[in-house]
Design an enzyme around this catalytic site. Structure first.
Site, PDB file in Angstrom:
ATOM      1  N   GLU A 130      35.546 -11.684  17.910  1.00  0.00           N
ATOM      2  CA  GLU A 130      34.543 -11.381  16.875  1.00  0.00           C
ATOM      3  C   GLU A 130      34.030 -12.693  16.288  1.00  0.00           C
ATOM      4  OE1 GLU A 130      34.310  -9.122  12.562  1.00  0.00           O
ATOM      5  OE2 GLU A 130      35.324  -8.137  14.229  1.00  0.00           O
TER       6      GLU A 130
ATOM      7  N   ARG B 127      29.189  -5.067  15.143  1.00  0.00           N
ATOM      8  CA  ARG B 127      29.161  -6.522  14.967  1.00  0.00           C
ATOM      9  C   ARG B 127      28.048  -7.192  15.794  1.00  0.00           C
ATOM     10  NH1 ARG B 127      30.988  -4.417  11.714  1.00  0.00           N
ATOM     11  NH2 ARG B 127      33.084  -4.414  10.838  1.00  0.00           N
TER      12      ARG B 127
ATOM     13  N   CYS C  23      38.138 -11.501  10.596  1.00  0.00           N
ATOM     14  CA  CYS C  23      38.813 -10.959  11.782  1.00  0.00           C
ATOM     15  C   CYS C  23      38.481 -11.790  13.014  1.00  0.00           C
ATOM     16  CB  CYS C  23      38.406  -9.504  12.012  1.00  0.00           C
ATOM     17  SG  CYS C  23      39.072  -8.370  10.785  1.00  0.00           S
TER      18      CYS C  23
END
Length: 293
Positions: free
Chosen positions: A289, A167, A219
């Site tokens: 995230e 990420r 998420c």
């Protein structure tokens, strides 16, 4: 063509969570010539620049922010560039919507992006976060990235000059934050029917296990090494937990959804509750995230 300026844009209208107050201004760049004007604006105005993309991985506060939102509305794409070995190089603008790119790849029978099916947002945002699912990350197929910064203008970085991780995307050169203007992807030529089937299978699987149609930001937490954030939240009793108009999804505990009338304050408090419960029960501190603006 001049740089478009929108005064006091609504963050709730620009984020998939449908939360947030206002920013000071939104700047929309449609053409390379707009970037000179964008650079002049950022040098003169004491506002914090933030590239918003499609707002799909963002939690914005309910207040007014001294922020200049930056959005690219690059020309229609994608386009085929060249054949390199068994790969076809495809170029698209950073402002291209990711689902639109996947739809184009499906029609063209180009493989390599199927695992990203069901992920919203822009191509630039997907690269910036190295978006991924089902064993695929967009960084796996990036060939080159064209970046822009006020001090350096437009320039290309090859794949070898880019560092992709979980990420995250980091240009492998010293520089301030930059805008992703264009991306080139190395895709494999295949059969449209097979690409379509794989994408459909992935979407059906995702729809069965994630709230893909809800107002969410994907998420909320990153998965700790060797663990699933969703599973930890579920075991900690957060699945379906609600506060005001916000809730952890009862389909997948790592998705925070706006059930209607939610506020950023509700969201932040619920996030803190989830993180604290997981820390108490498992001794694991979950990292965000989703970006908090």
């Amino acid at each position: 063509m001049a740089l478009e300026r929108i005064a006091r844009p609504s963050l709730a209208e620009r984020t998939t969570l449908r939360l947030g107050g206002t920013a000071e201004v939104e700047l929309v760049a449609r053409d390379e010539r707009d970037l000179d004007e964008l650079g002049d604006f950022l040098m003169k105005e004491p506002l914090r620049p933030f590239v918003i993309g499609e707002g799909s991985n963002l939690l914005a506060p309910d207040t007014h922010l001294d922020v200049a939102l930056i959005r690219t509305a690059t020309p229609p794409g994608p386009e085929r560039v060249e054949k390199v070995g068994d790969r076809l190089i495809v170029r698209c603008g950073g402002g291209q919507r990711l689902p639109g790119l996947l739809g184009w790849a499906q029609m063209a029978g180009l493989s390599g992006l199927e695992g990203l099916t069901g992920i919203p947002g822009s191509v630039g945002g997907a690269v910036a976060m190295n978006a991924g699912s089902y064993g695929t990350e967009i960084g796996d197929v990036v060939s080159r990235v064209r970046l822009w910064s006020p001090g350096q203008g437009l320039f290309w970085l090859d794949r070898e000059q880019c560092d992709f991780g979980y990420r995250r995307f980091t240009p492998g050169i010293p520089m301030a934050k930059a805008l992703i203007w264009q991306v080139e992807l190395a895709l494999t030529e295949g059969q449209p029917k097979q690409v379509r089937k794989t994408m459909q299978d992935n979407y059906d699987r995702k729809k069965a296990t994630q709230p893909v149609t809800a107002r969410s930001a994907g998420c909320i937490f990153k998965n700790p090494e060797g663990e699933s954030a969703g599973m930890l939240l579920d075991k900690a009793g957060m699945k379906g937990a609600r506060l005001g108009g916000m809730a952890f999804s009862d389909i997948h505990a790592n998705f925070l959804i706006n059930t209607g009338g939610g506020t950023s304050q509700d969201a932040l408090e619920l996030i803190d509750q989830g993180r604290e419960k997981v820390k108490e029960q498992f001794g694991i501190i979950l990292d965000m995230e989703v970006i908090i603006l």
